[in-house]
Design a protein around this motif. Structure first.
Motif, PDB file in Angstrom:
ATOM      1  N   LEU A 191       0.818  -1.254  -0.135  1.00 19.89           N
ATOM      2  CA  LEU A 191       0.057  -0.053   0.098  1.00 19.89           C
ATOM      3  C   LEU A 191       0.818   1.275  -0.092  1.00 19.89           C
ATOM      4  O   LEU A 191       0.497   2.362  -0.658  1.00 19.89           O
ATOM      5  CB  LEU A 191      -0.913  -0.097   1.290  1.00 19.89           C
ATOM      6  CG  LEU A 191      -1.947  -1.158   1.181  1.00 19.89           C
ATOM      7  CD1 LEU A 191      -2.957  -0.873   2.457  1.00 19.89           C
ATOM      8  CD2 LEU A 191      -2.775  -0.968  -0.138  1.00 19.89           C
ATOM      9  N   THR A 192       1.988   1.296   0.471  1.00 20.72           N
ATOM     10  CA  THR A 192       2.907   2.456   0.592  1.00 20.72           C
ATOM     11  C   THR A 192       3.420   2.753  -0.849  1.00 20.72           C
ATOM     12  O   THR A 192       4.038   3.891  -0.981  1.00 20.72           O
ATOM     13  CB  THR A 192       4.308   2.035   1.722  1.00 20.72           C
ATOM     14  OG1 THR A 192       4.866   1.132   0.817  1.00 20.72           O
ATOM     15  CG2 THR A 192       3.620   1.775   3.133  1.00 20.72           C
ATOM     16  N   LYS A 193       3.149   1.904  -1.693  1.00 22.44           N
ATOM     17  CA  LYS A 193       3.556   2.086  -3.166  1.00 22.44           C
ATOM     18  C   LYS A 193       2.755   3.045  -3.945  1.00 22.44           C
ATOM     19  O   LYS A 193       2.827   3.427  -5.093  1.00 22.44           O
ATOM     20  CB  LYS A 193       3.798   0.806  -3.913  1.00 22.44           C
ATOM     21  CG  LYS A 193       4.937   0.157  -3.239  1.00 22.44           C
ATOM     22  CD  LYS A 193       5.518  -1.167  -4.045  1.00 22.44           C
ATOM     23  CE  LYS A 193       6.510  -1.993  -3.344  1.00 22.44           C
ATOM     24  NZ  LYS A 193       6.649  -3.249  -3.979  1.00 22.44           N
ATOM     25  N   VAL A 194       1.226   3.153  -3.292  1.00 15.67           N
ATOM     26  CA  VAL A 194       0.430   3.986  -4.011  1.00 15.67           C
ATOM     27  C   VAL A 194       0.683   5.511  -3.904  1.00 15.67           C
ATOM     28  O   VAL A 194       0.876   5.952  -2.670  1.00 15.67           O
ATOM     29  CB  VAL A 194      -1.174   3.812  -3.537  1.00 15.67           C
ATOM     30  CG1 VAL A 194      -2.052   4.760  -3.974  1.00 15.67           C
ATOM     31  CG2 VAL A 194      -1.380   2.289  -3.569  1.00 15.67           C
ATOM     32  N   ASN A 195       1.004   6.129  -4.978  1.00 14.90           N
ATOM     33  CA  ASN A 195       1.411   7.577  -4.841  1.00 14.90           C
ATOM     34  C   ASN A 195       0.583   8.601  -5.663  1.00 14.90           C
ATOM     35  O   ASN A 195       0.502   9.628  -5.648  1.00 14.90           O
ATOM     36  CB  ASN A 195       2.885   7.553  -5.784  1.00 14.90           C
ATOM     37  CG  ASN A 195       3.868   6.998  -5.106  1.00 14.90           C
ATOM     38  OD1 ASN A 195       4.007   7.161  -3.749  1.00 14.90           O
ATOM     39  ND2 ASN A 195       4.755   6.199  -5.569  1.00 14.90           N
ATOM     40  N   CYS A 196      -0.498   8.023  -6.231  1.00 11.90           N
ATOM     41  CA  CYS A 196      -1.610   9.027  -6.696  1.00 11.90           C
ATOM     42  C   CYS A 196      -2.500   9.481  -5.771  1.00 11.90           C
ATOM     43  O   CYS A 196      -2.813   8.843  -4.558  1.00 11.90           O
ATOM     44  CB  CYS A 196      -2.474   8.348  -7.975  1.00 11.90           C
ATOM     45  SG  CYS A 196      -3.329   6.764  -7.660  1.00 11.90           S
ATOM     46  N   PRO A 197      -3.284  10.772  -5.957  1.00 12.47           N
ATOM     47  CA  PRO A 197      -4.323  11.022  -5.023  1.00 12.47           C
ATOM     48  C   PRO A 197      -5.250   9.939  -4.657  1.00 12.47           C
ATOM     49  O   PRO A 197      -5.891   9.380  -5.700  1.00 12.47           O
ATOM     50  CB  PRO A 197      -4.808  12.186  -5.536  1.00 12.47           C
ATOM     51  CG  PRO A 197      -3.556  12.716  -6.696  1.00 12.47           C
ATOM     52  CD  PRO A 197      -3.061  11.740  -7.114  1.00 12.47           C
ATOM     53  N   THR A 198      -5.708   9.561  -3.453  1.00 12.86           N
ATOM     54  CA  THR A 198      -6.586   8.501  -3.145  1.00 12.86           C
ATOM     55  C   THR A 198      -7.783   8.907  -2.309  1.00 12.86           C
ATOM     56  O   THR A 198      -7.229   9.372  -1.039  1.00 12.86           O
ATOM     57  CB  THR A 198      -5.760   7.286  -2.831  1.00 12.86           C
ATOM     58  OG1 THR A 198      -4.722   6.851  -3.654  1.00 12.86           O
ATOM     59  CG2 THR A 198      -6.587   6.251  -2.466  1.00 12.86           C
ATOM     60  N   LEU A 199      -8.925   8.665  -2.574  1.00 10.69           N
ATOM     61  CA  LEU A 199      -9.968   8.523  -1.507  1.00 10.69           C
ATOM     62  C   LEU A 199     -10.278   7.328  -1.161  1.00 10.69           C
ATOM     63  O   LEU A 199     -10.499   6.334  -1.932  1.00 10.69           O
ATOM     64  CB  LEU A 199     -10.920   9.715  -2.330  1.00 10.69           C
ATOM     65  CG  LEU A 199     -12.449   9.529  -1.323  1.00 10.69           C
ATOM     66  CD1 LEU A 199     -12.148  10.539  -0.048  1.00 10.69           C
ATOM     67  CD2 LEU A 199     -13.347  10.263  -2.426  1.00 10.69           C
ATOM     68  N   ILE A 200     -10.659   7.135   0.106  1.00  9.81           N
ATOM     69  CA  ILE A 200     -11.021   5.886   0.768  1.00  9.81           C
ATOM     70  C   ILE A 200     -12.472   6.182   1.373  1.00  9.81           C
ATOM     71  O   ILE A 200     -12.472   7.250   2.156  1.00  9.81           O
ATOM     72  CB  ILE A 200     -10.165   5.345   1.838  1.00  9.81           C
ATOM     73  CG1 ILE A 200      -8.841   5.006   1.354  1.00  9.81           C
ATOM     74  CG2 ILE A 200     -10.706   3.938   2.388  1.00  9.81           C
ATOM     75  CD1 ILE A 200      -7.728   5.006   2.318  1.00  9.81           C
ATOM     76  N   LEU A 201     -13.566   5.443   0.903  1.00 11.67           N
ATOM     77  CA  LEU A 201     -14.989   5.740   1.211  1.00 11.67           C
ATOM     78  C   LEU A 201     -15.250   4.287   1.908  1.00 11.67           C
ATOM     79  O   LEU A 201     -15.009   3.257   1.385  1.00 11.67           O
ATOM     80  CB  LEU A 201     -15.781   5.920   0.101  1.00 11.67           C
ATOM     81  CG  LEU A 201     -15.625   7.172  -0.630  1.00 11.67           C
ATOM     82  CD1 LEU A 201     -16.474   7.296  -1.772  1.00 11.67           C
ATOM     83  CD2 LEU A 201     -15.467   8.510   0.267  1.00 11.67           C
ATOM     84  N   TRP A 202     -15.947   4.130   3.019  1.00 10.26           N
ATOM     85  CA  TRP A 202     -16.324   2.985   3.785  1.00 10.26           C
ATOM     86  C   TRP A 202     -17.759   3.238   4.613  1.00 10.26           C
ATOM     87  O   TRP A 202     -18.064   4.566   4.856  1.00 10.26           O
ATOM     88  CB  TRP A 202     -15.347   2.727   4.748  1.00 10.26           C
ATOM     89  CG  TRP A 202     -15.158   1.274   4.625  1.00 10.26           C
ATOM     90  CD1 TRP A 202     -16.058   0.331   5.273  1.00 10.26           C
ATOM     91  CD2 TRP A 202     -13.945   0.502   4.339  1.00 10.26           C
ATOM     92  NE1 TRP A 202     -15.409  -0.881   5.224  1.00 10.26           N
ATOM     93  CE2 TRP A 202     -14.341  -0.861   4.578  1.00 10.26           C
ATOM     94  CE3 TRP A 202     -12.725   1.041   3.941  1.00 10.26           C
ATOM     95  CZ2 TRP A 202     -13.253  -1.906   4.398  1.00 10.26           C
ATOM     96  CZ3 TRP A 202     -11.649   0.079   3.492  1.00 10.26           C
ATOM     97  CH2 TRP A 202     -12.135  -1.304   3.748  1.00 10.26           C
ATOM     98  N   GLY A 203     -18.489   2.227   4.350  1.00 13.38           N
ATOM     99  CA  GLY A 203     -19.868   2.091   5.144  1.00 13.38           C
ATOM    100  C   GLY A 203     -19.444   1.688   6.761  1.00 13.38           C
ATOM    101  O   GLY A 203     -18.874   0.514   6.728  1.00 13.38           O
ATOM    102  N   ALA A 204     -19.733   2.330   7.747  1.00 10.50           N
ATOM    103  CA  ALA A 204     -19.503   1.824   9.110  1.00 10.50           C
ATOM    104  C   ALA A 204     -20.217   0.504   9.136  1.00 10.50           C
ATOM    105  O   ALA A 204     -19.837  -0.199  10.260  1.00 10.50           O
ATOM    106  CB  ALA A 204     -19.659   2.869  10.034  1.00 10.50           C
ATOM    107  N   SER A 205     -21.310   0.267   8.575  1.00 15.25           N
ATOM    108  CA  SER A 205     -22.046  -0.988   8.865  1.00 15.25           C
ATOM    109  C   SER A 205     -21.828  -2.121   7.894  1.00 15.25           C
ATOM    110  O   SER A 205     -22.884  -2.835   7.830  1.00 15.25           O
ATOM    111  CB  SER A 205     -23.601  -0.536   8.808  1.00 15.25           C
ATOM    112  OG  SER A 205     -23.829   0.355   9.892  1.00 15.25           O
TER     113      SER A 205
END
Length: 298
Positions: free
Chosen positions: A231-245
């Motif tokens: 994961l540390t090799k991801v260098n592009c702008p990144t958005l993480i979205l998640w549903g808590a349920s």
């Protein structure tokens, strides 16, 4: 077993989906990629002067899960939403690989047919796994990534699905109508309304694809390594979205993704499940547009 394609539920669901996609500015096309006929929802006109967003569905799903999310972007972007190999209307073949890397390569090859070399990529679940994989191994093509409840790491906390799989009960593999209803209840905390006779049709479809899904599931879990150490090799702008349920991929996983991807952004919504792009289509689309805007992409 009744062929789901001959049911009233399938015919009505297909008609409604087609009408909705058209109203929202999408058309249904087929694109030949090295002999594989890939079914795609795309903007009605692909404009070479517009940036492109590619949306990837999760395991056992198909391109329709993005329709209501995609409508918020068709005016400003080329939108391309494929049925991944073995899913939806894109054929399954035992001769094709359905590993994460193979699916990622097909996406790049698909975009090459359009003459598009760089694009924004977002994916849900397995599609998120493919998106992250692409951001690491095919970085030259990826302008930004958005990971929506992504698969691809060793779970930080076990979800309901994880516990079932460990117990030998894969909820994606449907043998009865009740199996399907139990599975469907796990996929979303706030599912859009779908009449029961159409859900019954979906249950038949899952039952008919049992062997296919079993094979694809084993492929994408076994043929490519998980991404914990990558994961540390991801260098592009990144958005993480998640549903808590989320009952398929535990929300605790979001922290690991966020902490390991440099300068990533994380949004978690309470009372939302595994597919925010369906459950809260407008809200999640607005969050994604803000991300693109803040990074100078729109």
């Amino acid at each position: 077993m009744t062929d789901y394609r001959n049911t009233l539920g399938y015919k009505i669901a297909h008609l409604v989906e087609s009408i909705e996609a058209s109203i929202y500015g999408l058309k249904d096309v087929t694109v030949n990629v090295k002999g594989l006929e890939i079914a795609v929802y795309q903007s009605k006109r692909i404009d070479p002067n517009k940036p492109t967003i590619v949306m990837l569905h999760g395991f056992s799903a198909d391109k329709k899960v993005w329709i209501r999310f995609a409508k918020h972007f068709v005016n400003d972007f080329n939108v391309i939403i494929p049925d991944l190999a073995g899913h939806g209307k894109t054929p399954y073949s035992v001769n094709n690989s359905h590993s994460i890397s193979a699916q990622a390569i097909r996406v790049i090859e698909l975009l090459a047919v359009y003459g598009i070399n760089q694009f924004h990529l977002l994916g849900n679940s397995m599609g998120g796994f493919i998106t992250a994989h692409s951001s690491i191994y095919f970085a030259e093509h990826i302008l930004s990534s958005c990971l929506v409840d992504p698969a691809g790491i060793i779970p930080v906390s076990l979800s309901k699905m994880d516990r079932l799989v460990i117990a030998g009960q894969n909820p994606f593999l449907i043998k009865t109508k009740q199996n399907f209803y139990d599975f469907y209840a796990m996929t979303m905390a706030k599912p859009p309304y779908i009449p029961k006779f159409i859900l019954d049709c979906f249950a038949l479809e899952y039952q008919s694809k049992y062997d296919r899904l079993e094979s694809i599931f084993s492929e994408f879990l076994s043929e490519d390594g998980l991404l914990d150490k990558e994961l540390t090799k991801v260098n592009c702008p990144t958005l993480i979205l998640w549903g808590a349920s989320d009952e398929l991929l535990h929300v605790d996983n979001a922290k690991l993704w966020h902490e390991n991807i440099k300068d990533s952004e994380l949004t978690v919504w309470p009372d939302v499940g595994h597919m925010p792009m369906m459950e809260i289509a407008k809200t999640s689309a607005n969050r994604y547009r803000l991300f693109l805007s803040d990074n100078g992409f729109c």
